[in-house]
Design a protein around this motif. Sequence first.
Motif, mmCIF file in Angstrom:
data_model
loop_
_atom_site.group_PDB
_atom_site.id
_atom_site.type_symbol
_atom_site.label_atom_id
_atom_site.label_comp_id
_atom_site.label_asym_id
_atom_site.label_seq_id
_atom_site.Cartn_x
_atom_site.Cartn_y
_atom_site.Cartn_z
ATOM 1 N N GLU A 1 3.142 5.828 10.844
ATOM 2 C CA GLU A 1 4.346 4.592 10.372
ATOM 3 C C GLU A 1 5.079 4.494 9.508
ATOM 4 O OE1 GLU A 1 1.247 1.581 10.287
ATOM 5 O OE2 GLU A 1 -0.112 2.006 11.927
ATOM 6 N N ASP A 2 6.025 3.527 9.831
ATOM 7 C CA ASP A 2 6.831 2.699 9.150
ATOM 8 C C ASP A 2 8.019 4.086 8.743
ATOM 9 O OD1 ASP A 2 5.835 0.395 8.396
ATOM 10 O OD2 ASP A 2 4.584 1.528 6.986
ATOM 11 N N THR B 1 4.769 5.461 5.628
ATOM 12 C CA THR B 1 2.885 5.051 5.762
ATOM 13 C C THR B 1 2.279 6.288 6.845
ATOM 14 O OG1 THR B 1 3.165 3.379 5.142
ATOM 15 C CG2 THR B 1 0.840 3.376 5.942
#
Length: 152
Positions: A108-109, A113
């Motif tokens: 993610e991100d 992350t």
Amino acid sequence: MHEFVLNPPTSAGVIEIGMPIEDAERRLRLVEGFVPPEPGTRRDRGFAYYESGFSITAAPDDSGRVSYVEFSKAFGVVAVLYDGISIFDEPTEEIIRLLATRTRVTIEDFGFTVVAPDLLLSLGRNSLPSFVGDPGGGHFDSVLMSAPGLYG
């Protein structure tokens, strides 16, 4: 070197998920190298800082019980382990590979992350490698273990 073992969903080092925040704070103060807040200053509930630059946050939920524990690293002085994997010492790509052999992993991100939702773990890094072999972003800077329910 201090060693903290992640045992989702029950404990992260000296902290148990669901324990009263007051008990967690007492346990965090007993970890070697604890630096108390300066007189007249205040820290967030459950936050502990250590001489090495390492920190641990045991965050309370609305009922005053620990809902997650987050470790932020300091180089070479702390080992945070999950299932024999040293979260801060192994390269990020190796940790992702090892976790993916055990459970579902999502990135993610934009890669900052990595979440292993079934293990209730979230790993973060402050930078990404710019090129193959770039040491920047090569290791995780934090790991968070939550109570069940955070990742739906």
